[in-house]
Design a protein around this motif. Sequence first.
Motif, PDB file in Angstrom:
ATOM      1  N   SER A  16       0.844  -1.198   0.000  1.00  0.00           N
ATOM      2  CA  SER A  16       0.000   0.000   0.000  1.00  0.00           C
ATOM      3  C   SER A  16       0.877   1.244   0.000  1.00  0.00           C
ATOM      4  CB  SER A  16      -0.879   0.007   1.259  1.00  0.00           C
ATOM      5  OG  SER A  16      -1.495   1.267   1.430  1.00  0.00           O
ATOM      6  N   SER A  18       0.496   3.439   1.946  1.00  0.00           N
ATOM      7  CA  SER A  18       0.712   3.739   3.370  1.00  0.00           C
ATOM      8  C   SER A  18       1.961   3.049   3.931  1.00  0.00           C
ATOM      9  CB  SER A  18      -0.526   3.337   4.195  1.00  0.00           C
ATOM     10  OG  SER A  18      -0.721   1.939   4.142  1.00  0.00           O
ATOM     11  N   ASP A  19       2.540   2.124   3.168  1.00  0.00           N
ATOM     12  CA  ASP A  19       3.768   1.445   3.604  1.00  0.00           C
ATOM     13  C   ASP A  19       5.030   2.187   3.149  1.00  0.00           C
ATOM     14  OD1 ASP A  19       2.212  -0.712   4.586  1.00  0.00           O
ATOM     15  OD2 ASP A  19       2.244  -1.701   2.626  1.00  0.00           O
ATOM     16  N   ARG A  46      -5.420  -6.636  -3.512  1.00  0.00           N
ATOM     17  CA  ARG A  46      -6.142  -5.560  -4.209  1.00  0.00           C
ATOM     18  C   ARG A  46      -5.805  -5.508  -5.693  1.00  0.00           C
ATOM     19  NH1 ARG A  46      -4.838  -1.466   0.647  1.00  0.00           N
ATOM     20  NH2 ARG A  46      -6.715  -1.789   1.891  1.00  0.00           N
ATOM     21  N   GLY A  71       1.711  -5.290   5.536  1.00  0.00           N
ATOM     22  CA  GLY A  71       1.215  -5.442   6.896  1.00  0.00           C
ATOM     23  C   GLY A  71      -0.038  -6.301   6.933  1.00  0.00           C
ATOM     24  N   THR A  95       1.258  -2.459  10.625  1.00  0.00           N
ATOM     25  CA  THR A  95       0.180  -1.534  10.270  1.00  0.00           C
ATOM     26  C   THR A  95      -1.172  -1.914  10.866  1.00  0.00           C
ATOM     27  OG1 THR A  95       0.041  -2.741   8.181  1.00  0.00           O
ATOM     28  CG2 THR A  95       1.173  -0.657   8.135  1.00  0.00           C
TER      29      THR A  95
HETATM   30  C1  RP5 Z   1      -1.645  -4.231   3.622  1.00  0.00           C
HETATM   31  O1  RP5 Z   1      -2.577  -3.623   4.432  1.00  0.00           O
HETATM   32  C2  RP5 Z   1      -0.646  -3.162   3.277  1.00  0.00           C
HETATM   33  O2  RP5 Z   1       0.627  -3.717   3.088  1.00  0.00           O
HETATM   34  C3  RP5 Z   1      -0.683  -2.220   4.433  1.00  0.00           C
HETATM   35  O3  RP5 Z   1       0.389  -2.469   5.337  1.00  0.00           O
HETATM   36  C4  RP5 Z   1      -1.996  -2.533   5.118  1.00  0.00           C
HETATM   37  C5  RP5 Z   1      -2.947  -1.362   5.131  1.00  0.00           C
HETATM   38  O4  RP5 Z   1      -3.110  -0.867   3.825  1.00  0.00           O
HETATM   39  P1  RP5 Z   1      -4.006   0.436   3.567  1.00  0.00           P
HETATM   40  O5  RP5 Z   1      -5.380   0.119   4.056  1.00  0.00           O
HETATM   41  O6  RP5 Z   1      -3.362   1.569   4.303  1.00  0.00           O
HETATM   42  O7  RP5 Z   1      -3.969   0.645   2.065  1.00  0.00           O
HETATM   43  O8  RP5 Z   1      -2.221  -4.736   2.467  1.00  0.00           O
END
Ligand code: RP5
Length: 162
Positions: A16, A18-19, A46, A71, A95
Amino acid sequence: MATRAGKPRVGIAMGSESDRAVMEEAGKVLAEFGVPYEIVVRSAHRTPDATRTWARSAQRRGIEVLIAGAGGAAHLAGALAAHSSLPVLGVPLATSPLGGFDALLATVQMPPGVPVGTLGVGSWGARNAAHLAVRMLAVSDPALARRLEMRRASKPARGARK
Ligand code: RP5
């Protein structure tokens, strides 16, 4: 897709946007050693088709090591290992409300034959994934091996910042 400094030898994928802050730590280490890399967002759940395409094309594009940070139920590194014969280094990220322990278990416990070399959780793991990738590349790259030895001689490992 962001490419840093030439034809990439290491591919960094994160689950993501966010990572990104944590996984950029791996990129900084590679840059310190002059190792070109690319860094992309690919999610095993996703964007599974894009993840597959990226993993399958990596080797013929000259990439030698894959690093995956994710995460939660972190299956990204395993998905890359399913689609590529390149060595895959997994970085579990903290996360979710479980603080990365979930991602650690999901990343580390791959069945025999589909290996993921799993590093520590978070930025320590991201940085060590890059350091390990440098050591792997240095086995067959004398110039990089010299840079690694010079760095080891001149700059002992620092204490962790966080
Ligand atoms: C995982 O879900 C990603 O690697 C990330 O660490 C976590 C949250 O993703 P977002 O909801 O912030 O896109 O797939």
